[in-house]
Scaffold this motif. Structure first.
Motif, PDB file in Angstrom:
ATOM      1  N   GLU A 108     -25.830 -33.838 -18.785  1.00  0.00           N
ATOM      2  CA  GLU A 108     -24.442 -34.135 -18.830  1.00  0.00           C
ATOM      3  C   GLU A 108     -23.678 -34.062 -20.179  1.00  0.00           C
ATOM      4  OE1 GLU A 108     -21.514 -36.433 -16.737  1.00  0.00           O
ATOM      5  OE2 GLU A 108     -23.430 -35.591 -15.990  1.00  0.00           O
ATOM      6  N   GLU A 109     -24.655 -34.218 -21.127  1.00  0.00           N
ATOM      7  CA  GLU A 109     -24.068 -33.933 -22.637  1.00  0.00           C
ATOM      8  C   GLU A 109     -23.263 -32.552 -22.836  1.00  0.00           C
ATOM      9  OE1 GLU A 109     -26.780 -34.500 -25.664  1.00  0.00           O
ATOM     10  OE2 GLU A 109     -27.019 -36.645 -25.213  1.00  0.00           O
ATOM     11  N   LEU A 110     -23.996 -31.380 -22.077  1.00  0.00           N
ATOM     12  CA  LEU A 110     -23.434 -30.147 -22.316  1.00  0.00           C
ATOM     13  C   LEU A 110     -22.151 -30.149 -21.502  1.00  0.00           C
ATOM     14  CD1 LEU A 110     -23.741 -27.354 -23.130  1.00  0.00           C
ATOM     15  CD2 LEU A 110     -25.313 -26.835 -21.101  1.00  0.00           C
ATOM     16  N   LYS A 111     -22.454 -30.880 -20.183  1.00  0.00           N
ATOM     17  CA  LYS A 111     -21.024 -30.777 -19.303  1.00  0.00           C
ATOM     18  C   LYS A 111     -19.771 -31.373 -20.082  1.00  0.00           C
ATOM     19  CE  LYS A 111     -19.412 -32.730 -14.749  1.00  0.00           C
ATOM     20  NZ  LYS A 111     -19.719 -33.815 -13.881  1.00  0.00           N
ATOM     21  N   ASN A 112     -20.129 -32.668 -20.695  1.00  0.00           N
ATOM     22  CA  ASN A 112     -18.881 -33.245 -21.305  1.00  0.00           C
ATOM     23  C   ASN A 112     -18.284 -32.661 -22.560  1.00  0.00           C
ATOM     24  OD1 ASN A 112     -19.171 -35.472 -19.606  1.00  0.00           O
ATOM     25  ND2 ASN A 112     -20.541 -36.586 -21.133  1.00  0.00           N
ATOM     26  N   LEU A 113     -19.446 -31.626 -23.355  1.00  0.00           N
ATOM     27  CA  LEU A 113     -18.975 -30.823 -24.364  1.00  0.00           C
ATOM     28  C   LEU A 113     -17.906 -29.628 -23.961  1.00  0.00           C
ATOM     29  CD1 LEU A 113     -19.272 -30.257 -27.558  1.00  0.00           C
ATOM     30  CD2 LEU A 113     -21.548 -29.035 -26.734  1.00  0.00           C
ATOM     31  N   THR A 114     -18.403 -29.089 -22.819  1.00  0.00           N
ATOM     32  CA  THR A 114     -17.588 -27.792 -22.232  1.00  0.00           C
ATOM     33  C   THR A 114     -16.320 -28.417 -21.823  1.00  0.00           C
ATOM     34  OG1 THR A 114     -18.792 -28.120 -20.112  1.00  0.00           O
ATOM     35  CG2 THR A 114     -19.828 -26.472 -21.641  1.00  0.00           C
ATOM     36  N   LEU A 115     -16.206 -29.581 -21.085  1.00  0.00           N
ATOM     37  CA  LEU A 115     -14.948 -30.245 -20.757  1.00  0.00           C
ATOM     38  C   LEU A 115     -13.974 -30.443 -22.015  1.00  0.00           C
ATOM     39  CD1 LEU A 115     -13.247 -31.139 -18.552  1.00  0.00           C
ATOM     40  CD2 LEU A 115     -14.281 -33.382 -18.887  1.00  0.00           C
ATOM     41  N   ASP A 116     -14.656 -31.146 -23.014  1.00  0.00           N
ATOM     42  CA  ASP A 116     -13.706 -31.489 -24.295  1.00  0.00           C
ATOM     43  C   ASP A 116     -13.418 -30.183 -24.869  1.00  0.00           C
ATOM     44  OD1 ASP A 116     -14.293 -34.087 -24.053  1.00  0.00           O
ATOM     45  OD2 ASP A 116     -15.960 -34.172 -25.536  1.00  0.00           O
ATOM     46  N   ILE A 117     -14.142 -28.940 -24.882  1.00  0.00           N
ATOM     47  CA  ILE A 117     -13.498 -27.761 -25.338  1.00  0.00           C
ATOM     48  C   ILE A 117     -12.587 -27.324 -24.574  1.00  0.00           C
ATOM     49  CG2 ILE A 117     -14.220 -25.435 -25.788  1.00  0.00           C
ATOM     50  CD1 ILE A 117     -17.076 -26.398 -26.403  1.00  0.00           C
ATOM     51  N   ALA A 118     -12.617 -27.220 -23.224  1.00  0.00           N
ATOM     52  CA  ALA A 118     -11.351 -26.802 -22.389  1.00  0.00           C
ATOM     53  C   ALA A 118     -10.158 -27.741 -22.937  1.00  0.00           C
ATOM     54  CB  ALA A 118     -11.923 -26.866 -21.075  1.00  0.00           C
ATOM     55  N   LYS A 119     -10.364 -29.052 -22.957  1.00  0.00           N
ATOM     56  CA  LYS A 119      -9.215 -29.961 -23.147  1.00  0.00           C
ATOM     57  C   LYS A 119      -8.637 -29.518 -24.551  1.00  0.00           C
ATOM     58  CE  LYS A 119     -10.485 -33.878 -20.358  1.00  0.00           C
ATOM     59  NZ  LYS A 119     -11.068 -35.189 -20.476  1.00  0.00           N
ATOM     60  N   ASP A 120      -9.476 -29.442 -25.446  1.00  0.00           N
ATOM     61  CA  ASP A 120      -9.036 -29.216 -26.864  1.00  0.00           C
ATOM     62  C   ASP A 120      -8.273 -27.872 -26.910  1.00  0.00           C
ATOM     63  OD1 ASP A 120     -10.151 -31.492 -27.864  1.00  0.00           O
ATOM     64  OD2 ASP A 120     -12.058 -30.555 -28.619  1.00  0.00           O
ATOM     65  N   VAL A 121      -8.876 -26.943 -26.491  1.00  0.00           N
ATOM     66  CA  VAL A 121      -8.036 -25.779 -26.317  1.00  0.00           C
ATOM     67  C   VAL A 121      -6.732 -25.852 -25.664  1.00  0.00           C
ATOM     68  CG1 VAL A 121      -7.887 -23.191 -25.368  1.00  0.00           C
ATOM     69  CG2 VAL A 121     -10.294 -24.384 -26.336  1.00  0.00           C
ATOM     70  N   HIS A 122      -6.630 -26.534 -24.635  1.00  0.00           N
ATOM     71  CA  HIS A 122      -5.340 -26.776 -23.934  1.00  0.00           C
ATOM     72  C   HIS A 122      -4.529 -27.438 -24.831  1.00  0.00           C
ATOM     73  CE1 HIS A 122      -2.471 -27.605 -20.594  1.00  0.00           C
ATOM     74  NE2 HIS A 122      -2.582 -28.932 -21.024  1.00  0.00           N
ATOM     75  N   GLU A 123      -4.960 -28.365 -25.591  1.00  0.00           N
ATOM     76  CA  GLU A 123      -4.041 -29.243 -26.353  1.00  0.00           C
ATOM     77  C   GLU A 123      -3.316 -28.103 -27.531  1.00  0.00           C
ATOM     78  OE1 GLU A 123      -2.577 -32.134 -26.238  1.00  0.00           O
ATOM     79  OE2 GLU A 123      -3.692 -32.378 -24.026  1.00  0.00           O
ATOM     80  N   ILE A 124      -4.122 -27.372 -28.156  1.00  0.00           N
ATOM     81  CA  ILE A 124      -4.170 -26.665 -29.183  1.00  0.00           C
ATOM     82  C   ILE A 124      -2.966 -25.328 -28.602  1.00  0.00           C
ATOM     83  CG2 ILE A 124      -4.671 -24.491 -30.386  1.00  0.00           C
ATOM     84  CD1 ILE A 124      -7.478 -25.990 -30.772  1.00  0.00           C
ATOM     85  N   LYS A 125      -3.133 -25.094 -27.515  1.00  0.00           N
ATOM     86  CA  LYS A 125      -2.065 -24.248 -26.803  1.00  0.00           C
ATOM     87  C   LYS A 125      -0.745 -24.995 -26.537  1.00  0.00           C
ATOM     88  CE  LYS A 125      -0.630 -22.246 -22.416  1.00  0.00           C
ATOM     89  NZ  LYS A 125      -0.975 -22.260 -20.976  1.00  0.00           N
ATOM     90  N   LYS A 126      -0.838 -26.222 -26.201  1.00  0.00           N
ATOM     91  CA  LYS A 126       0.550 -26.875 -26.288  1.00  0.00           C
ATOM     92  C   LYS A 126       1.359 -26.907 -27.425  1.00  0.00           C
ATOM     93  CE  LYS A 126      -0.456 -30.748 -24.001  1.00  0.00           C
ATOM     94  NZ  LYS A 126      -0.386 -32.087 -23.205  1.00  0.00           N
ATOM     95  N   ASP A 127       0.342 -27.307 -28.375  1.00  0.00           N
ATOM     96  CA  ASP A 127       1.359 -27.653 -29.623  1.00  0.00           C
ATOM     97  C   ASP A 127       1.528 -26.078 -30.271  1.00  0.00           C
ATOM     98  OD1 ASP A 127       0.702 -30.167 -29.831  1.00  0.00           O
ATOM     99  OD2 ASP A 127      -1.294 -29.853 -31.134  1.00  0.00           O
ATOM    100  N   TYR A 128       0.753 -25.097 -30.070  1.00  0.00           N
ATOM    101  CA  TYR A 128       1.241 -23.778 -30.635  1.00  0.00           C
ATOM    102  C   TYR A 128       2.500 -23.218 -29.773  1.00  0.00           C
ATOM    103  CZ  TYR A 128       0.329 -18.874 -31.566  1.00  0.00           C
ATOM    104  OH  TYR A 128       0.019 -17.519 -32.247  1.00  0.00           O
ATOM    105  N   ILE A 129       2.590 -23.694 -28.338  1.00  0.00           N
ATOM    106  CA  ILE A 129       3.755 -23.168 -27.788  1.00  0.00           C
ATOM    107  C   ILE A 129       5.040 -24.041 -28.209  1.00  0.00           C
ATOM    108  CG2 ILE A 129       5.032 -23.371 -25.498  1.00  0.00           C
ATOM    109  CD1 ILE A 129       2.315 -22.409 -24.297  1.00  0.00           C
ATOM    110  N   ARG A 130       4.812 -25.200 -28.630  1.00  0.00           N
ATOM    111  CA  ARG A 130       5.911 -26.325 -28.928  1.00  0.00           C
ATOM    112  C   ARG A 130       6.288 -25.600 -30.323  1.00  0.00           C
ATOM    113  NH1 ARG A 130       3.308 -30.549 -29.721  1.00  0.00           N
ATOM    114  NH2 ARG A 130       3.423 -31.068 -27.428  1.00  0.00           N
TER     115      ARG A 130
END
Length: 414
Positions: free
Chosen positions: A219-241
């Motif tokens: 479960e820890e690995l699953k949560n970590l990969t999900l957090d990475i995907a979310k963080d990249v998504h947030e970085i992308k949004k800020d970058y585009i803004r």
């Protein structure tokens, strides 16, 4: 305080100008260049009260001219010249200074009459009135005309000179704005490409999360990969803004539909020469444009050529008598841009990597910092994506390098 300084400047300049004179009509009565200088200052220093300025100027200049050692005789020697300046200042005050509508024509008429009547007053004091005749008045009319004409010529010359300086300043700002916007737009273009790569990283990170979820990893690995995907998504949004904000600034910065290639190269040549002079480099420039055409995407083309030129300058390093050549010509259905330098050259082993993002052989010798290496990557992307052209390089180690950009003529007809 400022007015006092201005009056001091007037007094000093008028006193110096008064040394240029010749005797006229009677002994002691002189015609000097100082009246022209005084008139010019009155025209330019609009905030100065002409009566106060004239009185102070008259006292000091007449005192300087008074060569009598007997202090009792000094007032008598000073009176005629002081009378000239006082009369001039009072007349100018009422004829021009107090007039709400001021222009050069009214100014010239005013100084003509000021000059004429001030001379008559001075001459009257020197001759005790009885010595003035009609011939003297005619001569004073001619003097007033000549000095007024001299003032007019100088003022017109000053106005043209100021206009010339303002024009040069505006052109300099325009060139800087063009170059700034060119670099700005090119960086935004590169950021857009990076945004696509961030999107790809985000998709991959989410795919990893799905794989981890389907294969029942901890479960820890699953949560970590999900957090990475979310963080990249947030970085992308800020970058585009941020990117969209920069795009808006760039689009509003300057509005030019298209430019002639010769105008583009002229701006680049001036900028490059300024850089060479500032850095005290021994580099000769040879820019040749053998064809003329209009460029719609001129900011991107300017960025391409400028990057190649400054790459060449850096490649020359500290070589004695460097040479950078730019040649633009039309060959068949293509415009060919070649940038040559007699610098350090490129190793054959690096040929396959010079256009890769991040590749650079340049570093700061003092800090050891490596350059970010996006120049040639940006050049290649702009050439291929914007202009549908190609770029190639030929180099001989420690001898020379030539970058050649070929762009179809149809790319400039949009």
């Amino acid at each position: 305080m400022k007015k006092f300084k201005n009056i001091l400047v007037v007094v000093i300049c008028v006193s110096i100008a008064s040394q240029v004179y010749f005797n006229f009509l009677i002994q002691g009565f002189t015609i000097s260049f100082s009246v022209v200088v005084f008139s010019i200052f009155l025209y330019n220093y609009v905030g100065l009260n002409p009566m106060k300025t004239a009185i102070i100027t008259g006292i000091i200049t007449s005192f300087i001219h008074s060569s009598v050692m007997d202090f009792d005789k000094i007032p008598k020697m000073m009176t005629p010249e002081m009378a000239f300046f006082v009369t001039y200042g009072v007349m100018f005050y009422f004829l021009y200074y107090k007039n709400r509508k001021k222009d050069l024509t009214k100014f010239m008429i005013s100084i003509f009459f000021c000059d004429l009547f001030s001379n008559i007053v001075e001459l009257s004091i020197r001759t005790q009135i009885t010595g003035i005749n009609s011939n003297m008045i005619k001569d004073l009319l001619i003097v007033a005309c000549i000095r007024s004409l001299m003032t007019l010529i100088i003022l017109i010359a000053m106005k043209y000179y100021k206009s010339f300086l303002i024009k040069e300043e505006h052109e300099e700002r325009y060139r800087r704005l063009i170059l700034l916007t060119s670099g700005f737009k090119s960086e935004i273009y590169f950021m857009n490409k990076n945004a696509a790569e961030i999107e790809d990283v985000m998709k991959k990170s989410f795919s990893v999360y799905e794989i981890v979820s389907e294969n029942h990893y901890p479960e820890e690995l699953k949560n970590l990969t999900l957090d990475i995907a979310k963080d990249v998504h947030e970085i992308k949004k800020d970058y585009i803004r941020v990117m969209r904000g920069l795009e808006e600034i760039a689009n509003n910065k300057i509005d030019i539909e298209r430019m002639k290639i010769k105008d583009i190269i002229n701006i680049l040549e001036i900028d490059t020469k300024d850089y060479i002079i500032t850095k005290n480099l021994d580099i000769e420039l040879d820019f040749r444009v053998e064809c003329e055409f209009y460029v719609l995407e001129h900011f991107y083309l300017m960025s391409i050529i400028r990057n190649l030129i400054f790459n060449s300058i850096e490649a020359i390093d500290n070589k004695k008598r460097g040479l950078v050549k730019l040649k633009i010509e039309k060959i068949g259905d293509e415009y060919v841009f070649s940038v040559f330098d007699n610098g350090t050259g490129i190793s054959e082993s690096n040929f396959d990597f010079i256009f890769n993002p991040g590749f650079s052989t340049k570093y700061n010798k003092e800090t050891g910092s490596i350059c970010r290496g996006i120049g040639l990557t940006l050049v290649r992307d702009l050439v291929q994506d914007i202009f549908k052209g190609s770029i190639s390089v030929q180099s001989i180690k420690n001898k020379s390098t030539t970058f050649t950009v070929k762009i179809p003529t149809i790319s400039f007809r949009r």
